[in-house]
Every structure is written in C-alpha cells, then in structure tokens.
Scaffold this motif. Structure first.
Motif, PDB file in Angstrom:
ATOM      1  N   TYR A  67       0.800  -1.225   0.000  1.00  0.00           N
ATOM      2  CA  TYR A  67       0.000   0.000   0.000  1.00  0.00           C
ATOM      3  C   TYR A  67       0.834   1.277   0.000  1.00  0.00           C
ATOM      4  N   PRO A  68       1.947   1.364   0.787  1.00  0.00           N
ATOM      5  CA  PRO A  68       2.722   2.611   0.746  1.00  0.00           C
ATOM      6  C   PRO A  68       3.232   2.959  -0.652  1.00  0.00           C
ATOM      7  N   CYS A  69       3.581   1.939  -1.456  1.00  0.00           N
ATOM      8  CA  CYS A  69       4.067   2.196  -2.813  1.00  0.00           C
ATOM      9  C   CYS A  69       2.961   2.773  -3.690  1.00  0.00           C
ATOM     10  N   PHE A  70       1.771   2.178  -3.611  1.00  0.00           N
ATOM     11  CA  PHE A  70       0.648   2.680  -4.411  1.00  0.00           C
ATOM     12  C   PHE A  70       0.220   4.069  -3.940  1.00  0.00           C
ATOM     13  N   MET A  71       0.224   4.300  -2.628  1.00  0.00           N
ATOM     14  CA  MET A  71      -0.169   5.616  -2.119  1.00  0.00           C
ATOM     15  C   MET A  71       0.808   6.699  -2.545  1.00  0.00           C
ATOM     16  N   TRP A  72       2.088   6.351  -2.623  1.00  0.00           N
ATOM     17  CA  TRP A  72       3.083   7.325  -3.095  1.00  0.00           C
ATOM     18  C   TRP A  72       2.788   7.728  -4.543  1.00  0.00           C
ATOM     19  N   ILE A  73       2.471   6.754  -5.383  1.00  0.00           N
ATOM     20  CA  ILE A  73       2.185   7.042  -6.789  1.00  0.00           C
ATOM     21  C   ILE A  73       0.935   7.917  -6.926  1.00  0.00           C
ATOM     22  N   LEU A  74      -0.113   7.588  -6.155  1.00  0.00           N
ATOM     23  CA  LEU A  74      -1.374   8.312  -6.284  1.00  0.00           C
ATOM     24  C   LEU A  74      -1.306   9.730  -5.712  1.00  0.00           C
ATOM     25  N   ILE A  75      -0.529   9.923  -4.656  1.00  0.00           N
ATOM     26  CA  ILE A  75      -0.475  11.234  -4.005  1.00  0.00           C
ATOM     27  C   ILE A  75       0.628  12.120  -4.610  1.00  0.00           C
ATOM     28  N   TRP A  94       8.725   5.820 -10.235  1.00  0.00           N
ATOM     29  CA  TRP A  94       7.423   5.313 -10.647  1.00  0.00           C
ATOM     30  C   TRP A  94       7.488   3.810 -10.876  1.00  0.00           C
ATOM     31  N   CYS A  95       8.497   3.376 -11.617  1.00  0.00           N
ATOM     32  CA  CYS A  95       8.647   1.939 -11.910  1.00  0.00           C
ATOM     33  C   CYS A  95       8.954   1.150 -10.642  1.00  0.00           C
ATOM     34  N   LEU A  96       9.820   1.698  -9.781  1.00  0.00           N
ATOM     35  CA  LEU A  96      10.177   0.996  -8.546  1.00  0.00           C
ATOM     36  C   LEU A  96       8.959   0.771  -7.668  1.00  0.00           C
ATOM     37  N   ASN A  97       8.149   1.808  -7.497  1.00  0.00           N
ATOM     38  CA  ASN A  97       6.978   1.669  -6.636  1.00  0.00           C
ATOM     39  C   ASN A  97       5.938   0.724  -7.232  1.00  0.00           C
ATOM     40  N   TRP A  98       5.763   0.761  -8.535  1.00  0.00           N
ATOM     41  CA  TRP A  98       4.829  -0.176  -9.164  1.00  0.00           C
ATOM     42  C   TRP A  98       5.304  -1.618  -8.994  1.00  0.00           C
ATOM     43  N   ILE A  99       6.580  -1.855  -9.197  1.00  0.00           N
ATOM     44  CA  ILE A  99       7.121  -3.218  -9.079  1.00  0.00           C
ATOM     45  C   ILE A  99       6.983  -3.728  -7.649  1.00  0.00           C
ATOM     46  N   LEU A 100       7.387  -2.897  -6.677  1.00  0.00           N
ATOM     47  CA  LEU A 100       7.307  -3.325  -5.281  1.00  0.00           C
ATOM     48  C   LEU A 100       5.863  -3.487  -4.827  1.00  0.00           C
ATOM     49  N   GLY A 101       4.984  -2.587  -5.276  1.00  0.00           N
ATOM     50  CA  GLY A 101       3.578  -2.703  -4.898  1.00  0.00           C
ATOM     51  C   GLY A 101       2.945  -3.981  -5.419  1.00  0.00           C
ATOM     52  N   VAL A 102       3.196  -4.291  -6.698  1.00  0.00           N
ATOM     53  CA  VAL A 102       2.635  -5.519  -7.289  1.00  0.00           C
ATOM     54  C   VAL A 102       3.243  -6.755  -6.627  1.00  0.00           C
TER      55      VAL A 102
END
Length: 526
Positions: free
Chosen positions: A470-478, A488-496
């Motif tokens: 969730y923290p990775c997705f929240m970073w992207i959205l906020i 962007w890619c790092l957070n998407w990869i870690l979130g998934v």
C-alpha cells in the motif's frame, strides 16, 4: 439580446468612516503557524513586554479601513515564516490520544519504533531458515529488511501533503490516496487487526510467559497453588489496563523505552546463550523432506511469511509522527526519519544475529515455537535459572509495553466516535471506561479463541500489504511521479510484488491448514 448587468461603484467619499468593517480571516482550522495559532493544550503563557509601537503606526492601524490590512499583514507574516507551507489541523485532533500532545522528538520516535518493531515474532526467524537454508534465508531476510525500510520512508514522506494536511492515521492516508470507500475497504480490517489482534496475541504470549516465569522462580518446592492459564491471562490484562491509563501517545514514551530495552535484552540473551551452550546432537542444516512439491512450495511461502511478519509497526508510523510539531523550516519527517534510522540499526543488530545464530545453534531441530521454546527444550537444565527467569521476565515486560502502543489506535478510534458525535472532548471517566472495555474484550477473545495464533499466517497475509504494498501505491497516487520514471517503476514493481506475496502467503497458509489441520477448542487455552 442579453441584458447587461449594472455594476454600481461606490465612491470612497461615500464610505461611512465610522462603520465597522468586518474582519476577513481564514477559519481557525485551516491555518497553523507560529504567528496565528497555538496549541489548544497549552496554558496561557504570561505576557512578555512588547516593543513600543510608533505613534504614527498606531494612528494608521487604528482606522477602520486598516482592519483588513492588519489581517493581510498577519497572513503575510505567517506566509513568510512558513515559506508558503500551511499545516491544516483538525481541532478534534487536540481531543484524541494520538495527537493530543505534539511535543514528540526523534528520541521518542526511536523508542516507539523499537517497542513496536521488535517482538516475540522475531524469535521465529530461525524457523524460516530451516526451509530456506543459509543462502536464501540471509538473502530473503536482507531483501525484506530493505524493502520494508523503504516503504517506511515512503509513509514518513507522505505524512504531510503539499497542501499542508497531516495524515496522523494510516486509515486517513489510505482514504486520501484510494478514495474514501476503497481506502476503508483496503485498510480498515488490516489496521484494526494489526492493533486489536496484536493485543490479543500479546495477552496470550505475555500471560503464558508469566506462567513459565512463575514455574522457573517457584520450582517444584513451592507450596503456593499455581494459577491457571486463564488466571495468568487475567493478571496480564489487569497490569496492561493499569498502564493504559496514561493519557496519550507521547506520555507512554517511557513505557516504550522499557519495551525497547527489554526486547533488545531478551533477543540478545537468547541467541548468545544458545551459541555458548553449543549445538545439541543431531543438528543438520539440510531442508526437511516433504511429501510433495506442493508441500515444499507451501513451506517456502510460510518461511517468507515468517520473515515478512518479523517486521511490524508500519500501521503505527504515521501515528508516531503525528505526535511531533511540524513547520516548513523543521518538518516532522526530519526528526522522525532520524529516530527511525537509529531504531532500525538496532533492530538489524537484534534480528540478524538472532536468525543466523539461532539457525546455527539448532538447525532443523528448531521447534515450531521458535527460539524461546528451543532454549528451554535443549538447554533448560544446563542454563542457570537466573538467565531463564530473566529472559521470561523481559518477554513479559516487552509484551506489556507493546500492548500500550498497539492499543493506542483502538483507544483513539473509540474516542473519535464520541467526540464526533458529542462535539466535545472525552471526559476522564469515559476514557477509563473505554480502556477497561477494550482490555476486557481482548481478554475475552484470548480465552474464547485460543487457536487464533494458529491462524496468524492466514490473517497476517491479509495485513501484509499494509507493510509492503500500500505505501508504494499511495506514493504514486499522491505524489504523482513522472510516468515510467525510476521512482514510478520501482513503486509499481514493489507494490505488485507485495500484493502477489500477500496472496501467496494466504494460499500457503490455507494449504497448510487444510493438509495438516488445526486444533480448534473454545475457552480452553493451553
């Protein structure tokens, strides 16, 4: 033809100079800076002598038309002080136990992070190594450590938005990122489980360890009648409720310090004593044989779950940061990150030797209960009662301390319901009732559902995204980083990956329950 609206202009000469012009100002809950507001909890400070004002300035500022000017100057002063940063505060926060006091610092954050971050679940780490072996065990432990430390940094950065809003609860940040309905759906159950469920588990572990401590100290020669397991649970809850009367999160900083010291002490004692006592006969480091490939896969998933569950406290980091003062010159994320870095250096110094030393000492002979059970099973007779008793006492004190910080979001939520409805702070007697009620409810669940710890892998898998995804997705959205950028890619990869790992851990836990079974007994704690 459209009708033209007439606009009337009033000449300055026609203004009634004697009329009072209403003051123009922002609502008090929208602005927070040193010039315009102060903490509602602080008493009125004694007035200090002010610099004498110029008679000309006093004459000019005393005219009615100067009232808006004064407000504009005050607003500009606030703007210059805060460099364009406004912290929006909800006045209701001053009534709630998490944000009632905002005088926290880096040391307090380190105490709280250590108390909530190191727990008895860390004693299970060598059990994960029995499945993963040396190389994969150390590699997975290191990767998960860096992963969750990164998501912790994300949460600290997201605590204060660019608009000035402070998110002092994980649930509020989730609702701000994902939307009100989806945010509640994703975060409400995991956050409540990580608070209330952890308190129930602490009652079971703390009460059970108190029973072991009594047996070590009293021995077979004691004439006193030993208490039953339920009575030990009740004694633990009574002590926890007494400590829970401390009013807010900052007030339990000393309790968290004791919890941190005792956690470090028993983790260090257990692995040091286990190494000094030597390895028991028959120790092997070969992975255990399984009946099928599916069973082997499920063992690996359970091992990954054990490593992931060893790192906890992400559901509390925003609450801890919410106890700190914040401004543009000194945002709360700076002292918070300093405290977290100090705490996680100490956590790494505890968990890595515990996992590696414990696996070296016991290998595949490690019992399901973890290091504490292994110490009593293989070295209980050769180790002095003083060390065994001291270790058990440290575990009890740590459970009592951890209970306070994990119960605080529950207390905060109960008082939030009252203050939202009644529009006033919670009276002292009702605060006591709320805390006694929660303690009794947690005690009832621990007695009625003693098999709940067997479901920890299943329920914990549901809560795992709170830490890793969730923290990775929240970073992207906020924060809305540039699409396809590195962050962007790092957070998407870690979130998934976090979501996939959560589903795999849940699947592995279900498979283990189906194949091995679970002993369900109500109101019969062992």
């Amino acid at each position: 033809m459209e009708e033209k609206k007439e606009m009337k202009f009033v000449r300055p000469e026609s203004l009634n100079v004697g009329a009072e012009i209403p003051a123009i100002s922002a609502p008090p809950f929208q602005l927070h800076c040193p010039s315009m507001t102060r903490s509602p909890l602080l008493d009125i400070a004694p007035k200090t002598p002010k610099t004498p004002k110029s008679p000309l300035a006093s004459l000019l500022m005393s005219t009615p038309i100067a009232s808006p000017m004064k407000k504009a100057i005050a607003s500009m002063q606030c703007y210059l002080e805060e460099v364009g940063h406004f912290t929006k505060l909800d006045p209701q926060d001053a009534w709630l136990p998490i944000t009632e006091s905002r005088n926290g610092n880096a040391y307090y954050s380190a105490f709280h992070t250590l108390s909530s971050g190191i727990g008895v679940q860390a004693l299970l780490l060598p059990l994960a190594f029995t499945t993963l072996s040396w190389t994969w065990g150390i590699l997975c432990l290191s990767l998960v450590f860096m992963w969750q430390l990164y998501t912790l940094w994300l949460l600290i950065q997201l605590h204060e938005s660019e608009s000035g809003m402070r998110y002092s609860r994980y649930l509020r940040l989730s609702m701000a990122a994902f939307g009100e309905k989806l945010g509640k759906l994703l975060a409400l159950f995991p956050v409540m489980y990580l608070s209330g469920g952890t308190c129930v588990t602490l009652i079971m572990i703390g009460g059970g360890t108190m029973k072991i401590f009594f047996q070590i100290v009293c021995g077979d020669t004691c004439s006193m009648r030993p208490l039953t397991t339920i009575e030990w649970y009740f004694l633990f809850v009574c002590l926890a409720i007494i400590l829970a009367q401390l009013p807010n999160l900052n007030s339990i900083a000393g309790v968290s310090l004791i919890g941190a010291i005792t956690a470090i002490s028993y983790c260090t004692l257990i692995w040091v004593v286990s190494i000094i006592q030597g390895r028991p006969e028959g120790v092997s480091y070969d992975p255990p044989e399984t009946k099928s490939d599916m069973a082997r896969i499920c063992d690996i998933l359970n091992a990954l779950g054990i490593i992931a569950f060893a790192f906890r406290g992400h559901n509390l980091v925003l609450e801890i940061q919410g106890t700190m003062p914040s401004s543009a010159k000194q945002p709360s994320r700076k002292p918070m990150w300093r405290g977290v870095k100090l705490a996680y250096v100490i956590i790494a110094m505890c968990l890595f030797p515990l996992a590696i030393g414990g696996y070296w000492a016991y290998g595949n002979l490690m019992p399901n209960g973890g290091m504490l059970n292994a110490l009593h099973k293989y070295h209980g007779h050769s180790t002095s009662k003083l060390l065994l008793g001291l270790t058990s006492l440290f575990v009890v004190l740590n459970c009592l301390s951890s209970f306070q910080i994990y119960a605080m979001p529950v207390f905060d939520n109960l008082e939030l319901r009252f203050t939202s409805k009644m529009k006033k702070p919670c009276p002292w007697w009702l605060r006591i009732v709320f805390r006694i009620f929660f303690g009794c409810l947690a005690f009832f669940i621990s007695v009625a559902l003693p098999f709940l710890m067997s479901l920890a892998g299943l329920i914990g898998g549901v809560a795992l995204p709170v830490t890793l995804a969730y923290p990775c997705f929240m970073w992207i959205l906020i924060k809305k980083p540039t699409k396809y950028s590195a962050i962007w890619c790092l957070n998407w990869i870690l979130g998934v990956l976090g979501m996939v790992l959560s589903m795999l851990v849940i699947a592995g836990a279900i498979w283990t329950i189906v194949t091995m079974g679970i002993e369900i007994h109500f109101f019969k704690p062992q």
